[in-house]
Scaffold this active site. Structure first.
Site, short mmCIF file in Angstrom:
data_model
loop_
_atom_site.label_atom_id
_atom_site.label_comp_id
_atom_site.label_asym_id
_atom_site.label_seq_id
_atom_site.Cartn_x
_atom_site.Cartn_y
_atom_site.Cartn_z
N ASP A 20 -6.95 6.91 -0.67
CA ASP A 20 -6.20 6.17 -1.69
C ASP A 20 -7.06 5.91 -2.92
O ASP A 20 -8.28 5.75 -2.82
CB ASP A 20 -5.74 4.83 -1.07
CG ASP A 20 -4.65 4.18 -1.89
OD1 ASP A 20 -4.12 4.82 -2.82
OD2 ASP A 20 -4.32 3.01 -1.61
N ASN A 68 5.95 9.36 -0.68
CA ASN A 68 5.42 9.98 -1.91
C ASN A 68 6.43 10.89 -2.61
O ASN A 68 6.29 11.19 -3.80
CB ASN A 68 4.14 10.79 -1.62
CG ASN A 68 2.92 9.93 -1.36
OD1 ASN A 68 1.99 10.35 -0.66
ND2 ASN A 68 2.90 8.73 -1.90
#
Ligand code: FPP
Length: 245
Positions: A20, A68
């Protein structure tokens, strides 16, 4: 800074990483998010090679979640292109390090080009045995659990299995991760301390490690530091310290 010489022989068998911070890395530098993902993609190689070198047997990377898909189309396209380029370029790294590629997730939903390239590299590396690198692509743990429950329900309905025989092994056999052991160490970069729908069942006894470092800056020393930290922990699996010693 931790060097690999400081690690003992208790190397986690299965390391999973939530990579991330690509977007924030780019923003901090005044660059487009795509540049963050490009640099994130470069960071993958160093971690893969070093996990293989120190003896991690299974490395699972959260490369693209089911959520996503909700990002702007341009960003989704960039991530898919990076995946195709990385697969084309890094097949050599996989072969040189005797690494088998594996993928988990709803692979049917990937663009055809990405799926084809992925399946080709999986096929070409299928006899490699030093480490298994699993890419979680269009992966969501809840989706995986729903799929598992649906498949088992059909077997119950068709009298292939009786409900009282459903146990942990039966569930494991229906997950995308059926060929992988439980996760020992879960790392998340960028300072966020959450699981984000990643391997919910499989991390039941994992040690969790959170670092402020943004993924594109995550280097081998940071990996060693995470493992060093893991090695200092006592994994009791519900037992007492006395029972363990
Ligand atoms: C999180 O950063 C990262 C991703 C959504 C994708 C991870 C992808 C890569 C590292 C590159 C391609 C992967 C491979 C396997 C070649 P973010 O965009 O959520 O960062 P932010 O939270 O700072 O916005």
């Amino acid at each position: 800074m931790i060097d690999k010489k400081q690690l003992n022989s208790n190397i986690p068998k299965h390391v999973a990483i939530i990579m991330d911070g690509n977007g924030r890395w780019a923003k901090k530098k005044g660059l487009f998010r795509a540049v963050g993902h490009e640099n994130g993609s470069k960071a993958v190689r160093e971690v893969v090679e070093n996990c293989a070198e120190i003896g991690v047997k299974y490395l699972t990377l959260y490369a693209f979640s089911t959520e996503n898909w909700n990002r702007p189309k341009l960003e989704v396209d960039t991530l898919m292109k990076l995946l195709v380029n990385a697969l084309k370029k890094e097949i050599k790294t996989l072969q040189n390090n005797n690494i088998k590629l594996n993928a988990i997730g709803n692979l049917q939903s990937l663009p055809k080009k990405a799926r084809t390239e992925l399946l080709q590299v999986i096929e070409k590396t299928k006899t490699n045995s030093h480490m298994t690198l699993t890419l979680a692509l269009s992966y969501g743990s809840r989706e995986e659990l729903i799929k598992t429950i649906q498949e088992i329900s059909i077997k119950v309905k068709n009298d292939v299995i009786s409900p009282h025989l459903i146990n942990e092994s039966v569930i494991n056999e229906h997950l995308y991760t059926k060929n992988l052991p439980d996760v020992d160490l879960l790392i998340r970069t960028s300072g966020e301390q959450r699981i984000s729908n990643f391997l919910l069942w499989q991390i039941a006894y994992a040690e969790l490690y959170f670092t402020e470092i943004l993924w594109p800056d995550f280097k081998k020393e940071d990996l060693f530091e995470a493992i060093f930290n893991y090695q200092k922990r006592e994994r009791r699996f519900g037992k007492t310290s006395e029972q363990l010693s």
